[in-house]
Design a protein around this motif. Sequence first.
Motif, PDB file in Angstrom:
ATOM      1  N   VAL A 296       0.836  -1.208   0.000  1.00  0.00           N
ATOM      2  CA  VAL A 296       0.000   0.000   0.000  1.00  0.00           C
ATOM      3  C   VAL A 296       0.868   1.253   0.000  1.00  0.00           C
ATOM      4  O   VAL A 296       0.645   2.189  -0.782  1.00  0.00           O
ATOM      5  N   ILE A 297       1.891   1.276   0.885  1.00  0.00           N
ATOM      6  CA  ILE A 297       2.763   2.444   0.961  1.00  0.00           C
ATOM      7  C   ILE A 297       3.551   2.619  -0.334  1.00  0.00           C
ATOM      8  O   ILE A 297       3.778   3.750  -0.800  1.00  0.00           O
ATOM      9  N   ALA A 298       3.972   1.517  -0.945  1.00  0.00           N
ATOM     10  CA  ALA A 298       4.707   1.604  -2.210  1.00  0.00           C
ATOM     11  C   ALA A 298       3.833   2.200  -3.309  1.00  0.00           C
ATOM     12  O   ALA A 298       4.305   3.021  -4.116  1.00  0.00           O
ATOM     13  N   PHE A 299       2.569   1.817  -3.339  1.00  0.00           N
ATOM     14  CA  PHE A 299       1.650   2.379  -4.344  1.00  0.00           C
ATOM     15  C   PHE A 299       1.450   3.873  -4.107  1.00  0.00           C
ATOM     16  O   PHE A 299       1.513   4.669  -5.056  1.00  0.00           O
ATOM     17  N   PHE A 300       1.211   4.261  -2.851  1.00  0.00           N
ATOM     18  CA  PHE A 300       1.032   5.676  -2.544  1.00  0.00           C
ATOM     19  C   PHE A 300       2.284   6.476  -2.875  1.00  0.00           C
ATOM     20  O   PHE A 300       2.200   7.593  -3.401  1.00  0.00           O
ATOM     21  N   THR A 301       3.456   5.921  -2.580  1.00  0.00           N
ATOM     22  CA  THR A 301       4.709   6.624  -2.845  1.00  0.00           C
ATOM     23  C   THR A 301       4.950   6.791  -4.337  1.00  0.00           C
ATOM     24  O   THR A 301       5.346   7.877  -4.798  1.00  0.00           O
ATOM     25  N   ALA A 302       4.706   5.728  -5.108  1.00  0.00           N
ATOM     26  CA  ALA A 302       4.892   5.809  -6.560  1.00  0.00           C
ATOM     27  C   ALA A 302       3.944   6.828  -7.173  1.00  0.00           C
ATOM     28  O   ALA A 302       4.337   7.631  -8.031  1.00  0.00           O
ATOM     29  N   ASP A 303       2.687   6.815  -6.731  1.00  0.00           N
ATOM     30  CA  ASP A 303       1.702   7.771  -7.248  1.00  0.00           C
ATOM     31  C   ASP A 303       2.117   9.201  -6.919  1.00  0.00           C
ATOM     32  O   ASP A 303       2.013  10.104  -7.765  1.00  0.00           O
ATOM     33  N   LEU A 304       2.617   9.416  -5.702  1.00  0.00           N
ATOM     34  CA  LEU A 304       3.038  10.755  -5.297  1.00  0.00           C
ATOM     35  C   LEU A 304       4.265  11.215  -6.078  1.00  0.00           C
ATOM     36  O   LEU A 304       4.331  12.377  -6.516  1.00  0.00           O
ATOM     37  N   LEU A 305       5.232  10.356  -6.283  1.00  0.00           N
ATOM     38  CA  LEU A 305       6.442  10.734  -7.013  1.00  0.00           C
ATOM     39  C   LEU A 305       6.145  11.056  -8.472  1.00  0.00           C
ATOM     40  O   LEU A 305       6.682  12.023  -9.030  1.00  0.00           O
ATOM     41  N   VAL A 306       5.285  10.265  -9.100  1.00  0.00           N
ATOM     42  CA  VAL A 306       4.949  10.524 -10.501  1.00  0.00           C
ATOM     43  C   VAL A 306       4.193  11.842 -10.628  1.00  0.00           C
ATOM     44  O   VAL A 306       4.440  12.633 -11.551  1.00  0.00           O
ATOM     45  N   ARG A 307       3.284  12.111  -9.706  1.00  0.00           N
ATOM     46  CA  ARG A 307       2.587  13.392  -9.739  1.00  0.00           C
ATOM     47  C   ARG A 307       3.534  14.556  -9.476  1.00  0.00           C
ATOM     48  O   ARG A 307       3.362  15.645 -10.036  1.00  0.00           O
ATOM     49  N   PHE A 308       4.534  14.338  -8.626  1.00  0.00           N
ATOM     50  CA  PHE A 308       5.510  15.387  -8.363  1.00  0.00           C
ATOM     51  C   PHE A 308       6.325  15.702  -9.617  1.00  0.00           C
ATOM     52  O   PHE A 308       6.602  16.874  -9.915  1.00  0.00           O
ATOM     53  N   VAL A 309       6.701  14.683 -10.375  1.00  0.00           N
ATOM     54  CA  VAL A 309       7.510  14.886 -11.583  1.00  0.00           C
ATOM     55  C   VAL A 309       6.695  15.520 -12.693  1.00  0.00           C
ATOM     56  O   VAL A 309       7.187  16.382 -13.436  1.00  0.00           O
ATOM     57  N   THR A 310       5.435  15.127 -12.831  1.00  0.00           N
ATOM     58  CA  THR A 310       4.609  15.595 -13.946  1.00  0.00           C
ATOM     59  C   THR A 310       3.745  16.795 -13.596  1.00  0.00           C
ATOM     60  O   THR A 310       3.004  17.277 -14.449  1.00  0.00           O
ATOM     61  N   TRP A 311       3.825  17.284 -12.364  1.00  0.00           N
ATOM     62  CA  TRP A 311       2.972  18.411 -11.971  1.00  0.00           C
ATOM     63  C   TRP A 311       3.411  19.679 -12.696  1.00  0.00           C
ATOM     64  O   TRP A 311       4.600  19.967 -12.813  1.00  0.00           O
TER      65      TRP A 311
ATOM     66  N   GLY B 259       4.597  22.796 -12.733  1.00  0.00           N
ATOM     67  CA  GLY B 259       5.201  23.798 -11.860  1.00  0.00           C
ATOM     68  C   GLY B 259       5.508  23.228 -10.482  1.00  0.00           C
ATOM     69  O   GLY B 259       4.612  22.703  -9.814  1.00  0.00           O
ATOM     70  N   LEU B 260       6.767  23.319 -10.082  1.00  0.00           N
ATOM     71  CA  LEU B 260       7.173  22.764  -8.796  1.00  0.00           C
ATOM     72  C   LEU B 260       6.514  23.494  -7.642  1.00  0.00           C
ATOM     73  O   LEU B 260       6.071  22.878  -6.663  1.00  0.00           O
ATOM     74  N   LEU B 261       6.415  24.810  -7.745  1.00  0.00           N
ATOM     75  CA  LEU B 261       5.791  25.590  -6.673  1.00  0.00           C
ATOM     76  C   LEU B 261       4.306  25.293  -6.563  1.00  0.00           C
ATOM     77  O   LEU B 261       3.748  25.253  -5.458  1.00  0.00           O
ATOM     78  N   ASN B 262       3.661  25.075  -7.695  1.00  0.00           N
ATOM     79  CA  ASN B 262       2.222  24.754  -7.676  1.00  0.00           C
ATOM     80  C   ASN B 262       1.957  23.414  -7.009  1.00  0.00           C
ATOM     81  O   ASN B 262       0.881  23.202  -6.450  1.00  0.00           O
ATOM     82  N   PHE B 263       2.928  22.510  -7.073  1.00  0.00           N
ATOM     83  CA  PHE B 263       2.751  21.215  -6.426  1.00  0.00           C
ATOM     84  C   PHE B 263       2.610  21.382  -4.922  1.00  0.00           C
ATOM     85  O   PHE B 263       1.773  20.733  -4.288  1.00  0.00           O
TER      86      PHE B 263
END
Length: 427
Positions: free
Chosen positions: A229-244, A246-250
């Motif tokens: 579960v934590i691995a899924f949440f972490t992967a989802d968060l990292l991918v959203r961080f990379v593709t968001w 604007g870094l500040l908007n994230f």
Amino acid sequence: MKLELEVEGPKGGLLTAALLPSRRPKNSAEDTGLNHNGGKNSAVPIRTTTADLCYINVSGKQYITTHSCLEQYPLTLLGSPDKEIYWMPELKSYYFNRNRDCFESILTFYQTGREFRPLSVDDEIYEAERKFFRIELKARADTALSLGDASSMSPLCCEGDWKNTKKRIHRFLMDPRCSRWATAWHIMDILFICISITLLVMETDDNVKNMFQEGHPFYNYIYGLNILVIAFFTADLLVRFVTWPGLLNFWKNLFNILDILSILPFYVSLIAEAFEDPTVTGEVVELEQGHKSYVVLRVCRIFRIVRVFKFIRHSQDLIMIIKVVGHAKKELCLLILLLFIFSVSFGSLMYYIEQDDNEQFSTIMQGCWWAIVTITTIGYGDIAPTTWLGKIVGSLVLTMGIVFLALPMTIIVGKFSTVYEKEKGKD
């Protein structure tokens, strides 16, 4: 020059209609083959004239562009004479009963040469609109090359376009309506949230809490499920961080902060276990109350409750309600102010009335607690007046609470309904 269009009649006969290739006069600079400098037309942009304007009506919404802009892509519907069959003299424009959101993206392609898919439209709908207007990949590539401007090609024609890929991945993660795979991903996210909350609740139950301790036969399975579960949440968060975008908007997005807090306890516990003193027996969670690692771990574990709020991301109605509450903050502040005034005034009055004969009202704070419970008509019954004067004041507090709190509530409900309908219409 006329174009003849043959259409099959109702009884099998052929009807012939004469169409003009363009709805603009033949005296414009483009039709004469001269630009405003007197030379032949070239890549140099010419001045837009009234005769060059093109009016397009899509499902009742009017768009204004130029014929020269559309004719840059002659292989498409709007860039070819075939669009004349959609001319409506009554509207004095070309009428298309098509999707508006998709058409805005299609018109953007004519204006910029680049394709920007609307996030609010399903891919299948957009592909159908794109095919209707004949904007095919090959046609767009050939047209761009024939104009001698490779930069005007759609990003879909350029392999390895990282910006376009980021937009697609971001849309995939944020919009479950964009494709079936995106819907499946969001369903999986909801499933993992349910599993995480279930484990959080079961860990505090005396009947099954032993399963979460080392040595139990099911401990490895539960711990492995928690890691998944934590691995899924972490992967989802990292991918959203990379593709968001604007870094500040994230970091400005509240849901991203909640996602970080939801997985933070797991990694803090791993760090705490890594620095655990090997001479101390037992797990870190079983250390003495005064131990710093224990205190930090207990505080971080509180943040696991934040995982419940991950459901809000998957419900547009809940997000809309949060927006509505933000619009009605003035009315809510009025309600809180009235509750504060009533609770302090009547709580203090009840304290001075009951302090000699009733030990339950030993402080003004207890009187305020009684006033809040009474005004909100909850009535726990843990504190109650015993003197006849206190009972009279209690009846007065209850009556005034119903009257004065009902007035701002009607205002809040009306504001809520109005803003909710507006937000729903925007969505």
